[in-house]
Design an enzyme around this catalytic site. Structure first.
Site, PDB file in Angstrom:
ATOM      1  N   CYS A   1      -0.574   2.049 -11.634  1.00  0.00           N
ATOM      2  CA  CYS A   1      -1.241   2.217 -10.343  1.00  0.00           C
ATOM      3  C   CYS A   1      -1.657   0.896  -9.701  1.00  0.00           C
ATOM      4  O   CYS A   1      -1.883   0.842  -8.491  1.00  0.00           O
ATOM      5  CB  CYS A   1      -2.469   3.115 -10.510  1.00  0.00           C
ATOM      6  SG  CYS A   1      -2.037   4.840 -10.883  1.00  0.00           S
TER       7      CYS A   1
ATOM      8  N   PHE B   1      -0.597  13.626  -9.701  1.00  0.00           N
ATOM      9  CA  PHE B   1       0.389  12.621  -9.311  1.00  0.00           C
ATOM     10  C   PHE B   1       1.460  13.158  -8.373  1.00  0.00           C
ATOM     11  O   PHE B   1       1.857  14.321  -8.452  1.00  0.00           O
ATOM     12  CB  PHE B   1       1.043  12.006 -10.549  1.00  0.00           C
ATOM     13  CG  PHE B   1       0.111  11.142 -11.348  1.00  0.00           C
ATOM     14  CD1 PHE B   1      -0.218   9.876 -10.898  1.00  0.00           C
ATOM     15  CD2 PHE B   1      -0.445  11.593 -12.528  1.00  0.00           C
ATOM     16  CE1 PHE B   1      -1.093   9.072 -11.617  1.00  0.00           C
ATOM     17  CE2 PHE B   1      -1.317  10.800 -13.256  1.00  0.00           C
ATOM     18  CZ  PHE B   1      -1.650   9.543 -12.805  1.00  0.00           C
TER      19      PHE B   1
ATOM     20  N   HIS C   1      -7.103   1.840  -3.978  1.00  0.00           N
ATOM     21  CA  HIS C   1      -6.127   2.774  -4.529  1.00  0.00           C
ATOM     22  C   HIS C   1      -6.854   4.007  -5.061  1.00  0.00           C
ATOM     23  O   HIS C   1      -7.738   3.874  -5.914  1.00  0.00           O
ATOM     24  CB  HIS C   1      -5.331   2.125  -5.664  1.00  0.00           C
ATOM     25  CG  HIS C   1      -4.535   3.120  -6.455  1.00  0.00           C
ATOM     26  ND1 HIS C   1      -3.323   3.598  -6.016  1.00  0.00           N
ATOM     27  CD2 HIS C   1      -4.796   3.751  -7.618  1.00  0.00           C
ATOM     28  CE1 HIS C   1      -2.875   4.484  -6.899  1.00  0.00           C
ATOM     29  NE2 HIS C   1      -3.743   4.580  -7.881  1.00  0.00           N
TER      30      HIS C   1
ATOM     31  N   ASN D   1      -2.027  10.963  -6.138  1.00  0.00           N
ATOM     32  CA  ASN D   1      -1.912   9.593  -6.642  1.00  0.00           C
ATOM     33  C   ASN D   1      -0.424   9.318  -6.808  1.00  0.00           C
ATOM     34  O   ASN D   1       0.206   9.805  -7.738  1.00  0.00           O
ATOM     35  CB  ASN D   1      -2.648   9.462  -7.976  1.00  0.00           C
ATOM     36  CG  ASN D   1      -2.559   8.063  -8.559  1.00  0.00           C
ATOM     37  OD1 ASN D   1      -1.718   7.266  -8.162  1.00  0.00           O
ATOM     38  ND2 ASN D   1      -3.414   7.758  -9.519  1.00  0.00           N
TER      39      ASN D   1
END
Length: 387
Positions: free
Chosen positions: A164, A215, A305, A338
């Protein structure tokens, strides 16, 4: 000027500092609504475990994700039914799918970015390519360069398995290249797909469900360069100072291994706590390069993020941030999940969109942040040039 010129005006960039000159994004065709994910996932994996299904339902609600894009499809599972069967060696099949998918998405995101930049593709001098979803020689950087028609003398750099934090790590590298090579224009491209880690549910691995709930797939791209050219280029963010830290003895908190069944990730529950315990010192150091201090947290913007809602919530509480400070990060998480290294591109794009739409856009300075395996902290003190 590029196609993003809805702002009132642009501040003058420091010619010695790297700037972001354009952003682009791309996604696979499969859009997944979070409300329907659980039933689809259990159907596709031929699993009927009420307890695991209930657990995944709770996790899906907790993530705050509403929609995501994924490469995985019924067609893929029809052609590769072994992906939904526990214990079969499927790395070869996964990589066949992933290599094609990440290259195509990276090409689409890069073309979108180059179109907004509005200069010829031949003006790109460097390429930085980031992915944790493939493994091959030659790497995805060469396949992307070929797909875009980049010059053979384009200088390429490949970042694999940064997780990430990869998007901001790539941005840090692109900044160094741009500032140390006068006249250079760096294409940063990121591309990720979760197929490399797709697995059926297993009661012995309940932690896998976190990834299923959180995700997503996609790609992102940016053009980075110093000293923007007159009317030809528009600079949106100036990259002032970049730093990286790792937390000692935390390498097992995000644990990923390539196996014959694909990549296996394990996220420890204490990850948000580790970020909370270390985030303040990291941010104070980074802010100090611009003359800011702890009392200025709510006087700067935050492009973070969105690893998950727990990370954002703990940051917000620890730093006593106003609710709107993480608005772009929360919006990206809601819309895309994500998406690994790509997600910071989506956050920055949302920040630009807020300014174009007339929303509050008063903070000139801010931080671009991401967290990845290590535990690694990546951060860039940044100046927003749009008003």
């Amino acid at each position: 000027m590029g196609s993003e010129e809805s702002h009132k005006y642009f501040k003058k960039a420091d010619p010695k500092k790297a700037t972001i000159l354009a952003l682009g994004k791309a996604f696979p065709h499969q859009l997944v609504m979070q409300d329907f994910l659980v039933d689809g996932y259990f159907k596709n994996t031929n699993c009927d475990d009420p307890e695991l299904k209930e657990k995944l339902t709770r996790l899906c609600k907790a993530t705050t994700v509403k929609t995501r894009y994924v490469v995985m499809s019924e067609e893929i599972l029809t052609n590769y039914p072994e992906l939904a069967i526990e214990g079969l060696p499927t790395m070869k099949q996964r990589l066949e799918i992933c290599h094609s998918a990440v290259t195509q998405m990276a090409i689409e995101a890069s073309r979108s970015c180059i179109k907004k930049w509005a200069r010829p593709v031949s003006d790109i001098t460097h390429l930085v390519y980031v992915s944790s979803s493939e493994a091959r020689l030659p790497g995805g950087d060469l396949h992307l360069a070929k797909g875009l028609g980049l010059r053979p003398d384009t200088r390429r750099t490949l970042l694999y398995f940064s997780g990430c934090s990869g998007g901001v790590a790539g941005l840090r590298l692109a900044k160094d290249i741009a500032e140390n090579n006068p006249g250079s224009r760096v294409l940063l491209a990121t591309s990720e797909t979760t197929i490399i880690g797709f697995k059926p549910p297993n009661p012995n691995r309940p932690e896998d469900l976190i990834g299923v709930a959180l995700f997503g797939d996609g790609a992102g791209a940016m053009i980075i360069g110093a000293n923007p050219v007159g009317e030809e280029e528009t600079a949106y963010f100036e990259l002032h100072t970049a730093i990286q830290h790792f937390v000692p003895d935390s390498e097992k908190i995000i644990d990923g291994k390539l196996t014959e069944e694909g990549i296996s990730f394990k996220l420890e529950k204490k990850l948000p706590q580790i970020i909370e315990d270390n985030i303040e010192d990291f941010c104070i150091e980074l802010m100090g390069y611009g003359g800011f201090c702890k009392s200025d947290y709510n006087k700067i913007f935050w492009a973070v993020h969105p690893g998950g809602p727990a990370v954002l919530n703990r940051m917000e509480k620890k730093l006593e941030l106003l609710p709107d400070k993480l608005k772009a990060s929360r919006r990206a998480l809601s819309d895309y999940g994500n998406a690994g290294s790509n997600t910071i591109v989506y956050v920055l794009q949302y920040m630009l969109d807020e300014g174009k739409n007339g929303e509050k856009d008063e903070d000139e300075w801010g931080l671009i942040l991401a967290f990845g395996p290590g535990i690694t902290f990546e951060g860039i003190l940044t100046r927003k040039l749009t008003v």
